[in-house]
Structure formats: structure tokens, C-alpha cells
Design an enzyme around this catalytic site. Structure first.
Site, PDB file in Angstrom:
ATOM      1  N   SER A  97      -6.456  13.738  -3.572  1.00 25.27           N
ATOM      2  CA  SER A  97      -6.788  12.367  -3.211  1.00 25.27           C
ATOM      3  C   SER A  97      -7.863  11.866  -4.156  1.00 25.27           C
ATOM      4  O   SER A  97      -8.836  12.584  -4.449  1.00 25.27           O
ATOM      5  CB  SER A  97      -7.288  12.296  -1.763  1.00 25.27           C
ATOM      6  OG  SER A  97      -7.570  10.955  -1.397  1.00 25.27           O
ATOM      7  N   HIS A 101     -14.108   3.684  -8.099  1.00 25.40           N
ATOM      8  CA  HIS A 101     -14.810   2.415  -7.951  1.00 25.40           C
ATOM      9  C   HIS A 101     -15.509   2.097  -9.280  1.00 25.40           C
ATOM     10  O   HIS A 101     -16.596   2.613  -9.561  1.00 25.40           O
ATOM     11  CB  HIS A 101     -15.847   2.488  -6.832  1.00 25.40           C
ATOM     12  CG  HIS A 101     -15.255   2.564  -5.462  1.00 25.40           C
ATOM     13  ND1 HIS A 101     -14.566   1.519  -4.891  1.00 25.40           N
ATOM     14  CD2 HIS A 101     -15.254   3.568  -4.541  1.00 25.40           C
ATOM     15  CE1 HIS A 101     -14.166   1.864  -3.680  1.00 25.40           C
ATOM     16  NE2 HIS A 101     -14.561   3.107  -3.446  1.00 25.40           N
ATOM     17  N   HIS A 111      -6.671   3.815  -5.773  1.00 27.72           N
ATOM     18  CA  HIS A 111      -6.566   4.965  -4.876  1.00 27.72           C
ATOM     19  C   HIS A 111      -5.229   5.643  -5.114  1.00 27.72           C
ATOM     20  O   HIS A 111      -4.225   4.969  -5.411  1.00 27.72           O
ATOM     21  CB  HIS A 111      -6.652   4.502  -3.413  1.00 27.72           C
ATOM     22  CG  HIS A 111      -6.048   5.467  -2.432  1.00 27.72           C
ATOM     23  ND1 HIS A 111      -4.775   5.306  -1.911  1.00 27.72           N
ATOM     24  CD2 HIS A 111      -6.537   6.605  -1.880  1.00 27.72           C
ATOM     25  CE1 HIS A 111      -4.515   6.301  -1.083  1.00 27.72           C
ATOM     26  NE2 HIS A 111      -5.558   7.095  -1.047  1.00 27.72           N
ATOM     27  N   TYR A 114      -1.459  12.544  -3.115  1.00 25.95           N
ATOM     28  CA  TYR A 114      -0.197  13.286  -3.184  1.00 25.95           C
ATOM     29  C   TYR A 114      -0.371  14.540  -2.337  1.00 25.95           C
ATOM     30  O   TYR A 114      -1.305  15.313  -2.559  1.00 25.95           O
ATOM     31  CB  TYR A 114       0.150  13.651  -4.634  1.00 25.95           C
ATOM     32  CG  TYR A 114      -0.010  12.470  -5.571  1.00 25.95           C
ATOM     33  CD1 TYR A 114       0.946  11.457  -5.626  1.00 25.95           C
ATOM     34  CD2 TYR A 114      -1.152  12.350  -6.371  1.00 25.95           C
ATOM     35  CE1 TYR A 114       0.778  10.360  -6.450  1.00 25.95           C
ATOM     36  CE2 TYR A 114      -1.321  11.259  -7.209  1.00 25.95           C
ATOM     37  CZ  TYR A 114      -0.357  10.263  -7.239  1.00 25.95           C
ATOM     38  OH  TYR A 114      -0.530   9.168  -8.056  1.00 25.95           O
ATOM     39  N   ARG A 115       0.514  14.761  -1.360  1.00 20.82           N
ATOM     40  CA  ARG A 115       0.267  15.817  -0.377  1.00 20.82           C
ATOM     41  C   ARG A 115       1.560  16.487   0.085  1.00 20.82           C
ATOM     42  O   ARG A 115       2.642  15.905   0.014  1.00 20.82           O
ATOM     43  CB  ARG A 115      -0.468  15.234   0.839  1.00 20.82           C
ATOM     44  CG  ARG A 115       0.284  14.085   1.497  1.00 20.82           C
ATOM     45  CD  ARG A 115      -0.561  13.361   2.544  1.00 20.82           C
ATOM     46  NE  ARG A 115       0.132  12.193   3.078  1.00 20.82           N
ATOM     47  CZ  ARG A 115       0.089  10.985   2.537  1.00 20.82           C
ATOM     48  NH1 ARG A 115      -0.641  10.775   1.458  1.00 20.82           N
ATOM     49  NH2 ARG A 115       0.745   9.974   3.075  1.00 20.82           N
ATOM     50  N   HIS A 175      -6.868  -7.070  11.170  1.00 16.97           N
ATOM     51  CA  HIS A 175      -7.913  -7.928  11.731  1.00 16.97           C
ATOM     52  C   HIS A 175      -8.358  -9.011  10.748  1.00 16.97           C
ATOM     53  O   HIS A 175      -9.041  -9.949  11.147  1.00 16.97           O
ATOM     54  CB  HIS A 175      -9.105  -7.084  12.173  1.00 16.97           C
ATOM     55  CG  HIS A 175      -9.766  -6.312  11.069  1.00 16.97           C
ATOM     56  ND1 HIS A 175      -9.204  -5.184  10.523  1.00 16.97           N
ATOM     57  CD2 HIS A 175     -10.934  -6.500  10.411  1.00 16.97           C
ATOM     58  CE1 HIS A 175     -10.007  -4.707   9.581  1.00 16.97           C
ATOM     59  NE2 HIS A 175     -11.062  -5.491   9.481  1.00 16.97           N
TER      60      HIS A 175
END
Length: 299
Positions: A97, A101, A111, A114-115, A175
């Protein structure tokens, strides 16, 4: 998953892949930055496994960058185990991961993840990459998407439209009624042959450097005003909101008692929340928000 799939072998190959990918990406980012160097922390998880976290701070281009790998295993809490796609409480998870920034608001945050996860009798791949600009450059968004579309098309022409739509849906701040950025790819448990999916995950991971570095090089030396830096910090607030409220990777890491510093490395170093802030109509800032509220097709 069929009985003929060598899941244990896939675990070892995935672990080797993410270790090399971490080395490749960190090397490319240090070359891009020219000044900063990654600090490495190897850590162990009490319940089983561990990881290798690499963080670069206060670089010339990258204000904060984290490129982490973890390979963890053990038992999940019963309530959390039921929320996942597998079976039972026993699990193995290996992944890379990263969150970058940049210092300049003209260089987008990015971002990628890969998993490979094995829970009980089920195993699946997941991942993707997404781009979060502060000032919209349509050519950048198109390049990022087209690079990932090429990786998809080489494996299955249905992948890109599916995973692009999934990315738009997932990286959405409900939201706020807006996307986190201009999207990319997001996939989880494609439901097919695991060997084919592993090849696809490798293609996606190897696409990260060519998808992102040309964008960063293009904008890293663009002059920055105080007002642009202020806008960057306001928008970073949205990034924090998503990661702490919705992000599944953050939740998975905390629920499995991963290393807190590594899990929260995705948070930016400087951020602000201004009450009821809205950019002036007709400005580049307002243009970005309009696009975030109305996702586009980029490729």
C-alpha cells in the site's frame, strides 16, 4: 477457488512480488525527489507475520510518502471475520500500500494498493490505484487512466470499465457528495482463475511508475502561491475524512491489530478544515470541485 489452485505457492509469489515492487517504487521516487530518502522500519505483528514500512518525509518533491508492505496471518475477531468475503477466522493477507503527498499543490496525491487475502477456504486478489489532484490537468487524468486501461485491456477488455466504475463508487465521500479525486481502478475478488488474476495484479502494480511519475515530473517545479498551498491543505482534509471514515484498508489494518504507524502513514503532514469553505465561482479551485461532483470518463 478450485482444489487445483496452489494457494500456498501463490502466497510466496505474491510476497516476492510486493517486496520487489516496493524496492522498484521507492528507488524511482528517490530519484524523482532528488533529496529525500526512505526510512525503513521492519515490524512484527504479535498475532503472526509483520511488514516493512518505508516513509520519506520533507523531501524536495515529496512532503510525505509511504510505501509499505505487510504479510500477516493468524485469527480474526469473530465479528470482523463475518464482514469479509472468506470463511472462518483463520486468515493470511499480503499486500503493498502506498500514499504519496507531494509538496506542490500542482502535483497530485496518489494512492495504490495490491493485495492477496486467504480466509478459510477462499482466496482473492484486490487492489487498484487512484489520483487526487488539487488543480485539475485533464491531460494528467487521461494519462493516468489510459496507462491503467492498457494494463486492463491486455488481460480482459471488460476490466477497465468495470474497475473504473468501481473506483468512482468506492472513493466517494457520501457526506460531501463528491469524489476523493479523479479515480483510476478499484477491484476486489474478481471471482475468476487466481493465476490469471495474479498476472493482472502484477501488471497493475508494474503500471504504477509509468502512470504517475510523468505527472509528477511535469509539475514538480511549477511555482506555488500561498493561496494554492492553502487550497491544497483544505482539500487534504477531504483525504483524511475518507481514510478515517470509509477506507477498508485502514479498517482492516486496525481490526487485525496491524502496526498503527504504518496504517496511518496515509495521512498528510499538513491539513486544515475551514468552516463551510467554498471556492469562488469560475476559479480553478471551483472547476476541480465541479469535476469531483460529476465523475468523467477519462480514457
Amino acid at each position: 477457488m478450485t482444489a487445483t489452485v496452489d494457494v500456498e505457492g501463490l502466497k510466496g509469489r505474491m510476497a516476492a512480488f510486493i517486496q520487489k515492487l516496493q524496492d522498484d517504487i521507492c528507488g524511482a521516487l528517490e530519484e524523482l525527489d532528488g533529496q529525500g530518502r526512505f526510512r525503513e522500519d521492519a515490524w512484527s505483528r504479535p498475532g503472526g507475520g509483520g511488514g516493512r514500512s518505508r516513509v520519506l518525509e520533507d523531501g524536495a518533491v515529496l512532503e510525505k510518502a509511504g510505501v509499505n508492505i505487510s504479510i500477516v496471518h493468524g485469527e480474526l475477531e469473530e465479528a470482523f471475520a463475518r464482514k469479509l468475503q472468506g470463511e472462518g477466522r483463520t486468515f493470511w493477507a499480503g499486500g503493498l500500500s502506498l500514499v504519496l503527498h507531494p509538496r506542490s499543490p500542482h502535483v497530485p496525491t496518489v494512492h495504490a494498493n495490491y493485495r492477496f487475502i486467504h480466509q478459510g477456504g477462499r482466496a482473492w486478489f484486490g487492489g487498484g490505484a487512484d489520483l487526487t489532484p488539487y488543480y485539475l490537468d485533464e491531460a494528467d487524468a487521461a494519462h493516468f487512466h489510459r496507462t491503467h486501461k492498457a494494463a486492463c485491456d491486455a488481460h480482459d477488455p471488460t476490466y477497465y470499465p468495470r474497475f473504473k466504475a468501481a473506483c468512482d463508487s468506492y472513493f466517494h465521500l457520501r457526506h460531501r457528495g463528491e469524489a476523493r479525486g479523479v479515480g483510476g481502478l478499484f477491484f476486489e475478488n474478481m471471482g475468476g482463475d487466481l493465476e490469471r488474476e495474479f498476472a493482472f495484479v502484477q501488471a497493475c502494480g508494474n503500471s504504477f511508475i509509468p502512470a504517475y511519475l510523468p505527472i509528477a515530473r511535469k509539475h514538480k517545479d511549477t511555482p506555488v502561491t500561498e493561496e494554492q498551498r492553502y487550497w491544497q491543505e483544505v482539500r487534504r482534509g477531504r483525504y483524511v475524512e475518507f481514510n478515517l471514515v470509509y477506507d477498508r484498508g485502514t479498517i482492516f489494518g486496525l481490526e487485525t491489530q496491524g502496526r498503527t504507524e504504518s496504517i496511518l502513514m496515509s495521512l498528510p503532514p499538513r491539513v486544515r478544515w475551514r468552516y463551510d469553505h467554498h471556492p469562488e465561482p469560475g476559479t480553478p479551485e471551483a472547476r476541480l470541485v465541479e469535476v469531483l461532483r460529476n465523475p468523467r470518463e477519462w480514457a
